[in-house]
Design a protein around this motif. Structure first.
Motif, PDB file in Angstrom:
ATOM      1  N   THR A 262       8.384   1.599 -11.485  1.00 44.39           N
ATOM      2  CA  THR A 262       9.768   1.863 -11.163  1.00 44.39           C
ATOM      3  C   THR A 262      10.058   1.373  -9.944  1.00 44.39           C
ATOM      4  O   THR A 262       9.407   1.710  -8.617  1.00 44.39           O
ATOM      5  CB  THR A 262      10.358   2.596 -11.833  1.00 44.39           C
ATOM      6  N   PHE A 263      11.722   0.954  -9.833  1.00 45.65           N
ATOM      7  CA  PHE A 263      12.142   1.208  -8.183  1.00 45.65           C
ATOM      8  C   PHE A 263      11.881   2.324  -7.511  1.00 45.65           C
ATOM      9  O   PHE A 263      11.842   2.451  -6.197  1.00 45.65           O
ATOM     10  CB  PHE A 263      13.582   0.760  -7.669  1.00 45.65           C
ATOM     11  N   ASP A 264      11.910   3.628  -7.802  1.00 44.51           N
ATOM     12  CA  ASP A 264      11.503   4.619  -7.214  1.00 44.51           C
ATOM     13  C   ASP A 264      10.541   4.880  -6.855  1.00 44.51           C
ATOM     14  O   ASP A 264       9.958   5.523  -5.372  1.00 44.51           O
ATOM     15  CB  ASP A 264      11.945   6.222  -7.998  1.00 44.51           C
ATOM     16  N   GLN A 265       8.718   4.555  -7.094  1.00 45.14           N
ATOM     17  CA  GLN A 265       7.828   4.404  -7.633  1.00 45.14           C
ATOM     18  C   GLN A 265       8.019   3.197  -6.359  1.00 45.14           C
ATOM     19  O   GLN A 265       6.792   3.880  -5.242  1.00 45.14           O
ATOM     20  CB  GLN A 265       6.976   4.192  -8.641  1.00 45.14           C
ATOM     21  N   TYR A 266       8.471   2.153  -5.451  1.00 44.98           N
ATOM     22  CA  TYR A 266       8.420   1.373  -5.071  1.00 44.98           C
ATOM     23  C   TYR A 266       9.171   2.248  -3.845  1.00 44.98           C
ATOM     24  O   TYR A 266       8.738   2.015  -2.767  1.00 44.98           O
ATOM     25  CB  TYR A 266       9.285  -0.190  -5.324  1.00 44.98           C
ATOM     26  N   ALA A 267      10.140   2.235  -3.722  1.00 41.75           N
ATOM     27  CA  ALA A 267      10.835   2.858  -3.024  1.00 41.75           C
ATOM     28  C   ALA A 267      10.393   4.309  -2.125  1.00 41.75           C
ATOM     29  O   ALA A 267      10.677   4.680  -0.947  1.00 41.75           O
ATOM     30  CB  ALA A 267      12.466   3.977  -3.044  1.00 41.75           C
ATOM     31  N   GLN A 268       9.143   5.451  -2.580  1.00 45.10           N
ATOM     32  CA  GLN A 268       8.870   6.296  -2.198  1.00 45.10           C
ATOM     33  C   GLN A 268       7.648   5.145  -1.882  1.00 45.10           C
ATOM     34  O   GLN A 268       7.185   6.258  -0.745  1.00 45.10           O
ATOM     35  CB  GLN A 268       8.588   7.141  -3.360  1.00 45.10           C
ATOM     36  N   ALA A 269       7.104   4.417  -1.721  1.00 37.74           N
ATOM     37  CA  ALA A 269       5.472   4.392  -0.890  1.00 37.74           C
ATOM     38  C   ALA A 269       6.278   3.516   0.088  1.00 37.74           C
ATOM     39  O   ALA A 269       5.421   3.889   1.038  1.00 37.74           O
ATOM     40  CB  ALA A 269       4.972   3.097  -2.410  1.00 37.74           C
ATOM     41  N   ILE A 270       7.581   2.585   0.165  1.00 43.59           N
ATOM     42  CA  ILE A 270       7.765   1.829   1.458  1.00 43.59           C
ATOM     43  C   ILE A 270       8.699   3.237   2.363  1.00 43.59           C
ATOM     44  O   ILE A 270       7.970   3.213   3.244  1.00 43.59           O
ATOM     45  CB  ILE A 270       9.324   1.452   0.736  1.00 43.59           C
ATOM     46  N   ARG A 271       9.104   4.397   1.399  1.00 37.83           N
ATOM     47  CA  ARG A 271       9.108   5.375   2.936  1.00 37.83           C
ATOM     48  C   ARG A 271       7.936   6.195   3.367  1.00 37.83           C
ATOM     49  O   ARG A 271       8.014   6.442   4.231  1.00 37.83           O
ATOM     50  CB  ARG A 271      10.139   6.480   1.568  1.00 37.83           C
ATOM     51  N   THR A 272       6.673   5.817   2.018  1.00 34.97           N
ATOM     52  CA  THR A 272       5.534   6.861   3.071  1.00 34.97           C
ATOM     53  C   THR A 272       5.109   6.045   3.829  1.00 34.97           C
ATOM     54  O   THR A 272       4.684   6.161   5.443  1.00 34.97           O
ATOM     55  CB  THR A 272       4.754   6.754   1.734  1.00 34.97           C
ATOM     56  N   LEU A 273       5.336   4.457   4.002  1.00 41.93           N
ATOM     57  CA  LEU A 273       4.165   3.477   4.340  1.00 41.93           C
ATOM     58  C   LEU A 273       5.067   3.330   5.972  1.00 41.93           C
ATOM     59  O   LEU A 273       4.355   3.104   7.410  1.00 41.93           O
ATOM     60  CB  LEU A 273       4.368   2.637   3.875  1.00 41.93           C
ATOM     61  N   GLY A 274       6.588   3.807   5.686  1.00 44.68           N
ATOM     62  CA  GLY A 274       7.417   3.187   6.942  1.00 44.68           C
ATOM     63  C   GLY A 274       8.373   1.876   7.026  1.00 44.68           C
ATOM     64  O   GLY A 274       7.622   1.314   6.859  1.00 44.68           O
ATOM     65  N   PRO A 275       9.781   1.236   7.011  1.00 45.19           N
ATOM     66  CA  PRO A 275       9.474   0.739   6.582  1.00 45.19           C
ATOM     67  C   PRO A 275       9.561  -0.447   7.855  1.00 45.19           C
ATOM     68  O   PRO A 275       9.256  -1.480   7.766  1.00 45.19           O
ATOM     69  CB  PRO A 275      11.454   0.512   6.146  1.00 45.19           C
ATOM     70  N   ASP A 276       8.947   0.230   9.211  1.00 49.73           N
ATOM     71  CA  ASP A 276       8.804  -0.994  10.473  1.00 49.73           C
ATOM     72  C   ASP A 276       7.005  -1.841   9.995  1.00 49.73           C
ATOM     73  O   ASP A 276       7.408  -3.089  10.781  1.00 49.73           O
ATOM     74  CB  ASP A 276       8.591   0.066  11.351  1.00 49.73           C
ATOM     75  N   HIS A 277       6.487  -1.048   8.687  1.00 47.49           N
ATOM     76  CA  HIS A 277       5.468  -2.114   8.017  1.00 47.49           C
ATOM     77  C   HIS A 277       5.195  -2.526   7.447  1.00 47.49           C
ATOM     78  O   HIS A 277       4.724  -2.861   6.627  1.00 47.49           O
ATOM     79  CB  HIS A 277       4.312  -0.376   7.827  1.00 47.49           C
ATOM     80  N   VAL A 278       6.660  -2.939   6.540  1.00 48.61           N
ATOM     81  CA  VAL A 278       7.140  -3.237   5.335  1.00 48.61           C
ATOM     82  C   VAL A 278       7.908  -4.568   5.293  1.00 48.61           C
ATOM     83  O   VAL A 278       8.977  -4.991   6.261  1.00 48.61           O
ATOM     84  CB  VAL A 278       6.984  -2.258   4.175  1.00 48.61           C
ATOM     85  N   ILE A 279       7.639  -5.894   4.656  1.00 46.48           N
ATOM     86  CA  ILE A 279       8.014  -6.937   4.195  1.00 46.48           C
ATOM     87  C   ILE A 279       8.456  -7.356   3.030  1.00 46.48           C
ATOM     88  O   ILE A 279       7.235  -6.792   2.057  1.00 46.48           O
ATOM     89  CB  ILE A 279       7.298  -7.821   4.358  1.00 46.48           C
ATOM     90  N   LEU A 280       9.733  -6.991   2.690  1.00 44.53           N
ATOM     91  CA  LEU A 280      10.578  -6.654   0.878  1.00 44.53           C
ATOM     92  C   LEU A 280      10.385  -8.814   0.962  1.00 44.53           C
ATOM     93  O   LEU A 280      11.548  -9.298   1.552  1.00 44.53           O
ATOM     94  CB  LEU A 280      12.023  -6.932   1.063  1.00 44.53           C
ATOM     95  N   SER A 281       9.436  -9.069   0.233  1.00 46.51           N
ATOM     96  CA  SER A 281      10.367 -10.758  -0.181  1.00 46.51           C
ATOM     97  C   SER A 281      10.207 -10.770  -1.865  1.00 46.51           C
ATOM     98  O   SER A 281      10.217  -9.618  -2.700  1.00 46.51           O
ATOM     99  CB  SER A 281       8.384 -11.004  -0.204  1.00 46.51           C
ATOM    100  N   SER A 282      10.501 -12.365  -2.457  1.00 48.25           N
ATOM    101  CA  SER A 282      10.485 -12.112  -4.028  1.00 48.25           C
ATOM    102  C   SER A 282       9.359 -12.349  -4.653  1.00 48.25           C
ATOM    103  O   SER A 282       9.116 -11.592  -5.868  1.00 48.25           O
ATOM    104  CB  SER A 282      11.412 -13.243  -3.867  1.00 48.25           C
ATOM    105  N   ASP A 283       8.100 -13.471  -4.476  1.00 46.29           N
ATOM    106  CA  ASP A 283       6.844 -13.757  -5.491  1.00 46.29           C
ATOM    107  C   ASP A 283       7.677 -15.162  -6.668  1.00 46.29           C
ATOM    108  O   ASP A 283       8.025 -14.330  -7.603  1.00 46.29           O
ATOM    109  CB  ASP A 283       6.611 -12.731  -5.392  1.00 46.29           C
ATOM    110  N   GLY A 284       8.871 -15.197  -5.863  1.00 41.06           N
ATOM    111  CA  GLY A 284       9.780 -15.832  -7.044  1.00 41.06           C
ATOM    112  C   GLY A 284      10.074 -17.080  -7.114  1.00 41.06           C
ATOM    113  O   GLY A 284       9.039 -17.724  -6.237  1.00 41.06           O
ATOM    114  N   GLY A 285      10.373 -17.805  -8.330  1.00 39.51           N
ATOM    115  CA  GLY A 285      10.635 -19.061  -8.938  1.00 39.51           C
ATOM    116  C   GLY A 285      10.161 -19.840  -9.950  1.00 39.51           C
ATOM    117  O   GLY A 285       9.650 -20.648 -10.554  1.00 39.51           O
TER     118      GLY A 285
END
Length: 334
Positions: A262-285
């Motif tokens: 869920t988005f909430d799970q992702y958001a919680q994980a990112i907040r725990t790690l800190g945005p300074d250490h995260v890259i948001l990409s798509s893995d799309g196409g």
């Protein structure tokens, strides 16, 4: 059997992330990105796009691609993105990146090499060739993805795999290819290659990061750490960060048929790690999936709605990807 294993992994990950009562998003439950969402794409770099020309057929585990490299370059330019990285599991993509950059000026396109069977597995010669392709568009070398031991076994497949470790120790071949990544020269550029951990297991990813750092590689990303088949715990992601790696969060595991969290799970994980250490990409196409730029815009917008600041989103979509690729910071938004 495969589905049971994956379900167990996802339930475990959900528990580790604190759980949530809402369900993963599907194409039918998500509105298209708003103008405000798409404004968050300005200056963004997507480090994980799967694009044609690529293979599809009985000898390939890949999905069909929805668009090609030039079409993606035009979409990125229209969206105001800085650029993207072409990820192909079976080929290096520096030459495609060179042509796309030439045909669509104003967009920076880069290549990646994944060390699967089609390039000889853990093959230092493939790394040096990748770096020496004209144009200086080579940027990321990934440990095995589709052909990694962890990926093959997670799918209960009976086929050869590219082994990177044995009994908790990296193979000599793994150390040799890491040495090639550390020393390879990128043609027409002073930038060194970055390393991605691919689809190896969490324990192997941490071994790879330690060895890469020992050999002087500074720019490292853990490939969709929270997603299958890696399924890292928060503690393992934090260990990777402490070793100097960034953590990739892909929108492709949030949107559409591959939605796992869920988005909430992702958001919680990112907040725990800190945005300074995260890259948001798509893995799309992939065919039938939301387009890569729309994916990032949708997730960026949802993160904003969950309390992330515009500056934090920019770090994950603009600043951190540029740093991984060895690029100068993008100009501040006006």
């Amino acid at each position: 059997m495969i589905r049971a294993k994956r379900t167990l992994a996802l339930l475990l990950a959900a528990t580790l992330l604190g759980g949530a009562h809402d369900q993963p998003a599907t194409l039918s439950t998500l509105p298209p990105p708003t103008a405000a969402d798409r404004a968050l794409l300005r200056g963004a770099i997507d480090i994980h796009t799967h694009l044609d020309p690529d293979s599809f057929g009985p000898h390939s585990a890949q999905a069909r691609r929805a668009l090609d490299v030039i079409e993606m370059a035009n979409r990125a330019k229209k969206a105001g993105m800085r650029g993207f990285v072409i990820k192909q599991h079976y080929d290096q993509s520096a030459q495609l990146a060179y042509l796309a950059s030439k045909l669509v000026p104003g967009v920076e396109v880069f290549g990646q090499l994944c060390l699967n069977h089609t390039v000889g597995g853990l093959n230092p010669a493939a790394v040096h060739h990748f770096g020496e392709v004209k144009g200086g568009r080579a940027r990321i070398v990934s440990m095995p993805t589709w052909d990694s031991e962890a990926n093959v076994k997670s799918r209960d497949q009976d086929r050869p795999f590219v082994r990177v470790s044995r009994n908790g120790e990296l193979l000599a071949e793994t150390k040799a290819v890491i040495a090639a990544i550390a020393t390879a020269k990128v043609r027409d550029s002073e930038i060194k290659l970055a390393l991605a951990t691919g689809h190896v297991s969490p324990a192997e990813a941490l071994l790879v990061i330690r060895e890469a750092r020992r050999q002087g590689i500074e720019r490292i990303v853990v490939t969709h750490a929270i997603g299958h088949p890696i399924d890292m715990t928060i503690a393992q992601m934090q260990e990777a960060i402490a070793l100097g790696a960034r953590i990739e969060f892909v929108a492709g595991f949030l949107i559409g048929r591959r939605a796992s969290f869920t988005f909430d799970q992702y958001a919680q994980a990112i907040r725990t790690l800190g945005p300074d250490h995260v890259i948001l990409s798509s893995d799309g196409g992939q065919l039938g999936q939301v387009m890569p730029d729309d994916m990032i815009a949708m997730v960026a917008g949802l993160l904003r709605k969950r309390g992330f600041t515009a500056a934090e989103v920019r770090r994950m979509t603009v600043d951190n990807p540029a740093a991984l690729l060895g690029l100068p910071p993008a100009p501040a938004r006006r």
